[in-house]
Write an enzyme that holds these catalytic residues in place. Structure first.
Site, PDB file in Angstrom:
ATOM      1  N   LYS A  66      -2.199  12.647 -25.895  1.00  7.59           N
ATOM      2  CA  LYS A  66      -2.310  13.997 -25.311  1.00  7.59           C
ATOM      3  C   LYS A  66      -1.051  14.800 -25.623  1.00  7.59           C
ATOM      4  O   LYS A  66       0.068  14.307 -25.450  1.00  7.59           O
ATOM      5  CB  LYS A  66      -2.507  13.910 -23.790  1.00  7.59           C
ATOM      6  CG  LYS A  66      -3.828  13.252 -23.415  1.00  7.59           C
ATOM      7  CD  LYS A  66      -4.008  13.192 -21.907  1.00  7.59           C
ATOM      8  CE  LYS A  66      -5.247  12.359 -21.592  1.00  7.59           C
ATOM      9  NZ  LYS A  66      -6.109  12.895 -20.598  1.00  7.59           N
ATOM     10  N   LYS A 120      -8.571  -0.355 -24.971  1.00  8.25           N
ATOM     11  CA  LYS A 120      -8.269  -0.934 -23.679  1.00  8.25           C
ATOM     12  C   LYS A 120      -9.568  -1.389 -23.007  1.00  8.25           C
ATOM     13  O   LYS A 120     -10.630  -0.962 -23.457  1.00  8.25           O
ATOM     14  CB  LYS A 120      -7.568   0.103 -22.805  1.00  8.25           C
ATOM     15  CG  LYS A 120      -8.343   1.425 -22.744  1.00  8.25           C
ATOM     16  CD  LYS A 120      -8.165   2.166 -21.486  1.00  8.25           C
ATOM     17  CE  LYS A 120      -8.834   1.469 -20.334  1.00  8.25           C
ATOM     18  NZ  LYS A 120      -9.876   2.265 -19.679  1.00  8.25           N
ATOM     19  N   HIS A 165      -2.834   3.381 -18.408  1.00  5.35           N
ATOM     20  CA  HIS A 165      -2.378   4.731 -18.757  1.00  5.35           C
ATOM     21  C   HIS A 165      -1.131   5.172 -17.978  1.00  5.35           C
ATOM     22  O   HIS A 165      -0.163   5.645 -18.568  1.00  5.35           O
ATOM     23  CB  HIS A 165      -3.491   5.748 -18.480  1.00  5.35           C
ATOM     24  CG  HIS A 165      -4.765   5.483 -19.227  1.00  5.35           C
ATOM     25  ND1 HIS A 165      -4.797   5.263 -20.581  1.00  5.35           N
ATOM     26  CD2 HIS A 165      -6.056   5.419 -18.812  1.00  5.35           C
ATOM     27  CE1 HIS A 165      -6.060   5.082 -20.975  1.00  5.35           C
ATOM     28  NE2 HIS A 165      -6.841   5.159 -19.914  1.00  5.35           N
ATOM     29  N   HIS A 191      -5.201   6.370 -25.031  1.00  6.71           N
ATOM     30  CA  HIS A 191      -5.426   7.761 -25.432  1.00  6.71           C
ATOM     31  C   HIS A 191      -4.537   8.748 -24.663  1.00  6.71           C
ATOM     32  O   HIS A 191      -4.330   9.865 -25.114  1.00  6.71           O
ATOM     33  CB  HIS A 191      -6.914   8.136 -25.367  1.00  6.71           C
ATOM     34  CG  HIS A 191      -7.433   8.403 -23.996  1.00  6.71           C
ATOM     35  ND1 HIS A 191      -7.819   7.403 -23.154  1.00  6.71           N
ATOM     36  CD2 HIS A 191      -7.642   9.555 -23.326  1.00  6.71           C
ATOM     37  CE1 HIS A 191      -8.229   7.934 -22.023  1.00  6.71           C
ATOM     38  NE2 HIS A 191      -8.138   9.243 -22.093  1.00  6.71           N
ATOM     39  N   ASP A 232      -7.952  -0.306 -14.826  1.00  6.43           N
ATOM     40  CA  ASP A 232      -8.552   0.760 -15.654  1.00  6.43           C
ATOM     41  C   ASP A 232      -7.560   1.890 -15.930  1.00  6.43           C
ATOM     42  O   ASP A 232      -7.578   2.478 -17.009  1.00  6.43           O
ATOM     43  CB  ASP A 232      -9.784   1.322 -14.908  1.00  6.43           C
ATOM     44  CG  ASP A 232     -10.555   2.344 -15.737  1.00  6.43           C
ATOM     45  OD1 ASP A 232     -10.703   2.128 -16.953  1.00  6.43           O
ATOM     46  OD2 ASP A 232     -11.007   3.361 -15.166  1.00  6.43           O
ATOM     47  N   GLU A 288      -9.219  11.919 -10.160  1.00  6.80           N
ATOM     48  CA  GLU A 288     -10.412  12.273 -10.944  1.00  6.80           C
ATOM     49  C   GLU A 288     -11.551  12.572  -9.973  1.00  6.80           C
ATOM     50  O   GLU A 288     -11.659  11.919  -8.925  1.00  6.80           O
ATOM     51  CB  GLU A 288     -10.822  11.118 -11.848  1.00  6.80           C
ATOM     52  CG  GLU A 288      -9.824  10.795 -12.931  1.00  6.80           C
ATOM     53  CD  GLU A 288     -10.337   9.700 -13.845  1.00  6.80           C
ATOM     54  OE1 GLU A 288     -10.791  10.005 -14.940  1.00  6.80           O
ATOM     55  OE2 GLU A 288     -10.288   8.532 -13.432  1.00  6.80           O
ATOM     56  N   LYS A 328     -11.035   7.601  -8.306  1.00  2.48           N
ATOM     57  CA  LYS A 328     -12.312   8.245  -8.617  1.00  2.48           C
ATOM     58  C   LYS A 328     -12.801   8.993  -7.372  1.00  2.48           C
ATOM     59  O   LYS A 328     -12.407   8.673  -6.249  1.00  2.48           O
ATOM     60  CB  LYS A 328     -13.360   7.190  -8.989  1.00  2.48           C
ATOM     61  CG  LYS A 328     -12.967   6.302 -10.153  1.00  2.48           C
ATOM     62  CD  LYS A 328     -12.995   7.036 -11.474  1.00  2.48           C
ATOM     63  CE  LYS A 328     -12.684   6.113 -12.628  1.00  2.48           C
ATOM     64  NZ  LYS A 328     -12.136   6.800 -13.787  1.00  2.48           N
TER      65      LYS A 328
HETATM   66  C1  BG6 Z   1     -10.399   5.927 -19.405  1.00  2.76           C
HETATM   67  C2  BG6 Z   1     -10.854   5.229 -18.147  1.00  2.76           C
HETATM   68  O1  BG6 Z   1      -9.570   5.074 -20.160  1.00  2.76           O
HETATM   69  O2  BG6 Z   1      -9.693   7.107 -19.081  1.00  2.76           O
HETATM   70  C3  BG6 Z   1     -11.721   6.171 -17.328  1.00  2.76           C
HETATM   71  O3  BG6 Z   1     -11.594   4.051 -18.479  1.00  2.76           O
HETATM   72  C4  BG6 Z   1     -11.010   7.470 -17.085  1.00  2.76           C
HETATM   73  O4  BG6 Z   1     -12.101   5.555 -16.099  1.00  2.76           O
HETATM   74  C5  BG6 Z   1     -10.475   8.071 -18.389  1.00  2.76           C
HETATM   75  O5  BG6 Z   1     -11.914   8.377 -16.478  1.00  2.76           O
HETATM   76  C6  BG6 Z   1      -9.642   9.296 -18.150  1.00  2.76           C
HETATM   77  O6  BG6 Z   1      -9.334   9.887 -19.371  1.00  2.76           O
HETATM   78  P1  BG6 Z   1      -9.216  11.471 -19.547  1.00  2.76           P
HETATM   79  O7  BG6 Z   1      -8.786  11.673 -20.965  1.00  2.76           O
HETATM   80  O8  BG6 Z   1     -10.559  12.016 -19.240  1.00  2.76           O
HETATM   81  O9  BG6 Z   1      -8.170  11.924 -18.571  1.00  2.76           O
END
Ligand code: BG6
Length: 481
Positions: free
Chosen positions: A191, A157, A249, A187, A244, A225, A335
C-alpha cells in the site's frame, strides 16, 4: 498539484516472464490478482512478452476458454472502473491454462517450457494463491518436477499457523528454492500509504527526530473492518483475527513504524531493520490482549457451536529497545466493527499546559498533539495540535494541518497493493516482501498468547468492541472510537 513519476521510466518494464497462477479459479485470483495483472498490462508495466498460465487441480474442471472467461468476468467485476474494454482481448492472448495435480507436474513443466520458448523468458514465477494446506505439496512438486530451479515463488499468507508450522513451511521452501527466490507477500506493505511511512520518517527532518520515546508517549495502529466473516466461516475458524490480521499485517506495519533508519531501502536492509524490531518485541501474553467475538458469529455457516475464535483483537505491545522503551504500541483490528479504516496515530508528550489556565485545554491523550497517518487508499496525514483562538484571551483549541494524497498528487500512476507487489516480483525486487527469519520471530513472540489465549468477549456488530478494548488503551483513547 504535483505529477508523480511516470511509470515508463527505464527499467520499470520487467523482462519477459512466465507467471503460473496456482489457485486460478479462487477468490484471490478473481478479486485481486487477475484484475491487477490486467491493470499492469494496460499501464505498460507487464513485460513486452509474457504468459500467464492459470492452474488448478483437475477436479476444478477448467480449460483455457473457461480461464479466459473467469479472467474476463473478474476484470469486469473487480477491475478498475475503466476496466473491461477492448484491451482485454489483447491481454487474453497471453492467458493459458494447465490443470495440474501435485502427484505429477510433468504436464505443467511442459507448458512452462513451451511458454518460456515462446516468450524468451528466463524466469518462471509461481504464485501460490491456494489454501494453506496446499502450500507444501505444491512447493515439493515444483522441486521434484524440476520447475523450481532458477524460478521465483510468491507465497500468500497465512504463513504458517504457529512457529512450528512456519518453520516446516520454510524448510519445505528451502528444499526447492533459495531464499532470494522467495517472495512472501503481505499486501499491506504494497500500500502506497504504508510505504510512505518510510518516506515520512526518513526524508524529513521535521519528523525523523520526533520518532522516539523522548517525544512520543504512545503509538496506536487501528484497523477496524465493517465486513463480517460472511462466507468464510470454515477458514476463519482455523485462523481467527490474530492470525489473519495481527501476525500477518499489523505487526509488519509496526515493523515500518518502529524500525531504526535502514542503511538502504532494499530487501536486505529493510528486512534487517524490521527483524531487529521483531527481535525486541516483548512476547505477547493475555495480560496485554483483549479478544472479542461479534454477536451473531456463532450463527455464521461453518462456525462450530460454542466457538471461541476471536473476530477482534486489541493488544498492547512493547518493543524493548533503546528507542521505544516505555512507549506502548496499541494494535486493534476486528470484523463487523463501526468503521473501515487503517489509521496509525503517534501521540506526543504534551508540555505543561498549566500556563493556559483560562483555556479550554483538551486533556492529555485526546486529539491534540498527534500525528495521524491514514493508511487507506489513497492515504492522508494530519498533524493535530493546539493553537491560540482569536480574541483577547490566551485560549487554545484543537487545530490541524493536513495532507491528502488525492488532493496533492496526480494519482494517475498509483498502483493498488497487489499490483505493486506483482510488478515488484516480476522485476525481481524483494524489497517489500518478508523474510523467513522475521516471520518465525513473530510466531515465536506470539506463542505465549496463542498457547493461552484470553476468552473472547462479545461485542455488538457495528461497534468498536467491548468495554475491555477501551480500558486497554486508557488513559489514551482509540482514534476511531
Ligand atoms: C486479508 C485478510 O489478508 O486482508 C482479510 O485475510 C482482510 O480478512 C483483508 O479483510 C484486509 O485487506 P484490505 O486490503 O482490504 O485492507
Amino acid at each position: 498539484m504535483q505529477t508523480s513519476t511516470k511509470p515508463d521510466r527505464e527499467g520499470l518494464r520487467p523482462d519477459s516472464a512466465v507467471l503460473v497462477l496456482f489457485g486460478a479459479s479462487g477468490d484471490l485470483a478473481k478479486r485481486k490478482l487477475i484484475p491487477g495483472l490486467y491493470h499492469l498490462y494496460r499501464a505498460g508495466l507487464m513485460p513486452e512478452n509474457f504468459r500467464i498460465i492459470g492452474s488448478a487441480p483437475a477436479e476444478v474442471k477448467m480449460d483455457v476458454e473457461g480461464f479466459v472467461e473467469v479472467a474476463r468476468s473478474s476484470v469486469g467485476t473487480f477491475g478498475r472502473r475503466e476496466g473491461a474494454d477492448a484491451d482485454f482481448d489483447g491481454f487474453a492472448k497471453s492467458l493459458s491454462y494447465c490443470a495440474a495435480s501435485t502427484s505429477d507436474f510433468s504436464g505443467l513443466a511442459a507448458a512452462v517450457n513451451d511458454a518460456r520458448k515462446e516468450t524468451g523468458a528466463e524466469t518462471a514465477v509461481f504464485y501460490l494463491a491456494v489454501p494453506p494446506p496446499a502450500f507444501i505439496p505444491v512447493i515439493k512438486a515444483l522441486g521434484t518436477g524440476g520447475l523450481a530451479q532458477g524460478s521465483r515463488l510468491i507465497i500468500e499468507k497465512p504463513f504458517g499457523y504457529d512457529l512450528k508450522s512456519a518453520k516446516e513451511l520454510n524448510t519445505a521452501i528451502h528444499g526447492s528454492f533459495s531464499e532470494d527466490e522467495v517472495y512472501r507477500i503481505d499486501h499491506f506493505l504494497g500500500k502506497e500509504a504504508v510505504q510512505n511511512i518510510l518516506a515520512l520518517r526518513f526524508a524529513n527532518g521535521i519528523f525523523e527526530p520526533a520518532w522516539h520515546r523522548s517525544f512520543l508517549e504512545y503509538v496506536q495502529l487501528d484497523v477496524p473492518e465493517t465486513l463480517t466473516i460472511e462466507g468464510r466461516g470454515a477458514f476463519y475458524e482455523e485462523t481467527g483475527a490474530y492470525r489473519d490480521m495481527i501476525v500477518t499485517h499489523l505487526l509488519q506495519v509496526l515493523g515500518f513504524l518502529a524500525m531504526e533508519p535502514p542503511e538502504k531501502l532494499d530487501a536486505r536492509s529493510l528486512n534487517a531493520a524490521k527483524n531487529n524490531v521483531f527481535a525486541a518485541l516483548r512476547p505477547l501474553t493475555k495480560a496485554d490482549v483483549v479478544f472479542g467475538q461479534y454477536e451473531g458469529y456463532l450463527q455464521e455457516p461453518g462456525v462450530a457451536a460454542g466457538s471461541r475464535t476471536e473476530t477482534l483483537v486489541a493488544a498492547r505491545v512493547w518493543i524493548d529497545n533503546d528507542r521505544w522503551s516505555g512507549v506502548p504500541f496499541y494494535l486493534r483490528t476486528g470484523k463487523a466493527m463501526g468503521a473501515e479504516k487503517s489509521v496509525a496515530t503517534l501521540g506526543f508528550r504534551v508540555p505543561d499546559l498549566g500556563r493556559f489556565e483560562e483555556a479550554n485545554v483538551p486533556l492529555r491523550g485526546t486529539a491534540s498533539n498527534q500525528l495521524v497517518l491514514d493508511l487507506g487508499d489513497p492515504g492522508s496525514i494530519e498533524v493535530a495540535f493546539l493553537a491560540k483562538t482569536p480574541g483577547v484571551t490566551m485560549d487554545v483549541a484543537p487545530a490541524s494541518l493536513s495532507f491528502s494524497y488525492a488532493e496533492s498528487f496526480n494519482m494517475r500512476y498509483e498502483l493498488a497493493a497487489y499490483e505493486r507487489l506483482l510488478h515488484d516480483a516480476l522485476l525481481g525486487d524483494r524489497t517489500l516482501f518478508n523474510a523467513a527469519e522475521g516471520i518465525e520471530r513473530l510466531w515465536e513472540a506470539s506463542a505465549p498468547l496463542l498457547e493461552d489465549p484470553p476468552r473472547p468477549v462479545a461485542y455488538a456488530k457495528g461497534t468498536f468492541g467491548p468495554d475491555e478494548v477501551t480500558k486497554l488503551i486508557e488513559p489514551y483513547s482509540w482514534k476511531l472510537g
